[in-house]
Design a protein around this motif. Sequence first.
Motif, PDB file in Angstrom:
ATOM      1  N   THR A  32       0.759  -1.081  -0.051  1.00  0.00           N
ATOM      2  CA  THR A  32      -0.012  -0.044  -0.025  1.00  0.00           C
ATOM      3  C   THR A  32       0.752   1.340  -0.002  1.00  0.00           C
ATOM      4  OG1 THR A  32      -1.652  -1.278   1.332  1.00  0.00           O
ATOM      5  CG2 THR A  32      -1.829   1.319   1.298  1.00  0.00           C
ATOM      6  N   TYR A  34       1.071   5.762  -0.180  1.00  0.00           N
ATOM      7  CA  TYR A  34       0.675   6.938   0.114  1.00  0.00           C
ATOM      8  C   TYR A  34       1.477   7.716  -0.804  1.00  0.00           C
ATOM      9  CZ  TYR A  34      -1.636   5.601   4.465  1.00  0.00           C
ATOM     10  OH  TYR A  34      -2.391   4.807   5.375  1.00  0.00           O
ATOM     11  N   ALA A  39       4.050   2.153   2.206  1.00  0.00           N
ATOM     12  CA  ALA A  39       3.645   2.134   3.857  1.00  0.00           C
ATOM     13  C   ALA A  39       3.693   0.641   4.101  1.00  0.00           C
ATOM     14  CB  ALA A  39       2.193   2.986   4.052  1.00  0.00           C
ATOM     15  N   GLY A  62       3.293   0.626  10.154  1.00  0.00           N
ATOM     16  CA  GLY A  62       2.147   0.413   9.210  1.00  0.00           C
ATOM     17  C   GLY A  62       0.980  -0.151   9.701  1.00  0.00           C
ATOM     18  N   SER A  64      -1.868   0.595  11.290  1.00  0.00           N
ATOM     19  CA  SER A  64      -3.011   1.429  11.153  1.00  0.00           C
ATOM     20  C   SER A  64      -3.395   1.366   9.444  1.00  0.00           C
ATOM     21  CB  SER A  64      -3.234   2.701  11.801  1.00  0.00           C
ATOM     22  OG  SER A  64      -3.121   2.404  13.064  1.00  0.00           O
ATOM     23  N   THR A  65      -2.437   1.637   8.754  1.00  0.00           N
ATOM     24  CA  THR A  65      -2.610   1.468   7.248  1.00  0.00           C
ATOM     25  C   THR A  65      -2.858   0.149   7.074  1.00  0.00           C
ATOM     26  OG1 THR A  65      -0.542   3.179   7.044  1.00  0.00           O
ATOM     27  CG2 THR A  65      -1.231   1.592   4.932  1.00  0.00           C
ATOM     28  N   THR A  69      -6.339  -0.604   5.029  1.00  0.00           N
ATOM     29  CA  THR A  69      -6.180  -1.079   3.767  1.00  0.00           C
ATOM     30  C   THR A  69      -7.102  -2.471   3.473  1.00  0.00           C
ATOM     31  OG1 THR A  69      -3.926  -0.448   3.366  1.00  0.00           O
ATOM     32  CG2 THR A  69      -4.732  -2.554   2.035  1.00  0.00           C
TER      33      THR A  69
END
Length: 265
Positions: A32, A34, A39, A62, A64-65, A69
């Motif tokens: 993923t 940004y 990230a 990463g 929370s990413t 996702t």
Amino acid sequence: MSVAGINVLVEETRARQAAATAPLLAIRDVSTYYGSVAALRGVDLEVGEGEIVTLIGANGAGKSTLMMTIFGAPQARTGSVVYAGQDITRLPTHAIARLGLAQSPEGRRVFPRMSVFENLQMGASLHGGRHFAGDLERVCALFPRLKERLQQRAGTMSGGEQQMLAIGRALMSRPRLLLLDEPSLGLAPLVVKGIFDAIRDLNRQDGMTIFLVEQNAYHALKLAHRGYVLVNGRVTMSGTGRQLLDDPAVKSAYLEGGHGVAAGA
């Protein structure tokens, strides 16, 4: 029965057996970004039906990413997110929620000007409130403090009470898979114990599947059936909760006040 009919039955049986043994959530080689910044880098992990699986890691790793996702915002640039046998990688968030996933996000994000009761109504809106009375009773039994605060504005409650509300709001949607992002963040130790006790009860008594992202590695790994370590967007270690608790690298980085990188990075 014809040979063709027997072959069909065999294939159907194999499909049912595969579905029964497949993980409820499977993240495969997910990256993923940004903008141009990666990230997550090739993340692989699984959450089986009825498990508590935890993801630990330092700030900025990463975690929370990955949670976001799974819910499609942002969407993975490469790889796949498969839930209950369905590829949900490109689905919009509202469509993912309708499949039986719910998230209690980092920072609680309750509706501060609405009452506790109204916040819980928002959680139940996914099903049109058909089971509202029973689900409200269930949430209030899990978090008795909410029953005392039903008419209070959410923004006036303590951090611990807001966290209970965030989890309760997610439960009102009747999820099959509950995602919890940093439920202990910023809370007093006694409140943290209550939150983790509630998570354990949801799993043991209701059989709920839970994917937990948590900085409090000790509590998370003690609670979890299995865990993963995320370092700079990559999964570097995995094992049972006990295996990771006993691992020297995990102890050094996350359980003894250290902020280092766990082995394998």
